[in-house]
Design a protein around this motif. Structure first.
Motif, short mmCIF file in Angstrom:
data_model
loop_
_atom_site.label_atom_id
_atom_site.label_comp_id
_atom_site.label_asym_id
_atom_site.label_seq_id
_atom_site.Cartn_x
_atom_site.Cartn_y
_atom_site.Cartn_z
N UNK A 175 -6.44 -12.88 5.15
CA UNK A 175 -5.61 -12.67 6.34
C UNK A 175 -4.24 -13.35 6.19
N UNK A 176 -4.25 -14.56 5.68
CA UNK A 176 -2.99 -15.29 5.49
C UNK A 176 -2.09 -14.57 4.49
N UNK A 177 -2.68 -14.12 3.41
CA UNK A 177 -1.92 -13.40 2.39
C UNK A 177 -1.34 -12.10 2.95
N UNK A 178 -2.15 -11.38 3.69
CA UNK A 178 -1.70 -10.13 4.28
C UNK A 178 -0.62 -10.38 5.32
N UNK A 179 -0.73 -11.47 6.05
CA UNK A 179 0.30 -11.82 7.03
C UNK A 179 1.64 -12.07 6.34
N UNK A 180 1.59 -12.75 5.21
CA UNK A 180 2.82 -12.98 4.44
C UNK A 180 3.42 -11.66 3.94
N UNK A 181 2.56 -10.75 3.52
CA UNK A 181 3.04 -9.43 3.09
C UNK A 181 3.70 -8.69 4.25
N UNK A 182 3.11 -8.80 5.43
CA UNK A 182 3.67 -8.15 6.62
C UNK A 182 5.07 -8.72 6.91
N UNK A 183 5.20 -10.03 6.78
CA UNK A 183 6.51 -10.64 6.99
C UNK A 183 7.53 -10.11 5.98
#
Length: 179
Positions: A71-79
């Protein structure tokens, strides 16, 4: 009158003899009291079951941590998608994020229920095992009654010689380990 005195004397002697015989012949009950909380938590079976439970919890927590990292990694990708104005990738990543977030939440709920059920099953199993060991101890040591003193302190006072917690703990641990 003399006969009445003799009859009364014989009756009194008979009653006294009866009472003495009755008192001497009555079996004295052997009673023990157990501090149940101490018995449960110091019982080797409980210690083993707790270690097994903790390993399961560690495994579940590791899986949860893995989902959280995703989730954290995907959140960074979204940013990054947002910064780069990549709307198509942002849309796909947001869908993945929502799906993964839902999975993470459901997994946490599932593990919470599973952990609670495992804990209850483990505790009930240990209590049933100890109940059997207490019955065996009582039979082998000729106890008529063993009272379990719980956290609520059901027994107001117990003489030290009646507290059989340590003896039952030693007995139960020997039975558990097969000694």
């Amino acid at each position: 009158m003399k006969h009445l005195n003799k009859i009364a004397l014989v009756l009194i002697i008979g009653i006294i003899a009866y009472l003495i015989v009755k008192e001497v012949s009555v079996n004295k009950s052997k009673i023990g009291v157990i501090e149940m909380e101490k018995l449960v938590y110091e019982f080797q079976g409980m210690k083993d079951a707790t270690r097994h439970y903790e390993k399961k919890m560690e495994n579940w927590n590791n899986q949860s941590d893995s989902l959280e990292e995703k989730l954290q990694s995907l959140y960074q990708e979204i940013q990054l998608d947002s910064i780069n104005r990549d709307d198509e990738k942002l849309k796909i990543d947001l869908q993945k994020f929502n799906y993964l977030q839902k999975s993470y939440y459901e997994y946490g709920q599932k593990i919470g229920k599973k952990a609670k059920a495992e804990d209850q099953d483990m505790t009930i199993g240990i209590l049933n095992q100890l109940k059997g060991f207490m019955a065996d101890f009582a039979k082998e040591n000729e106890y008529d009654l063993i009272i379990s003193n719980t956290q609520m302190q059901n027994v107001g006072y117990v003489a030290q010689q009646n507290d059989v917690t340590e003896q039952v703990l030693i007995f139960a641990n020997k039975k558990y380990t097969g000694e």
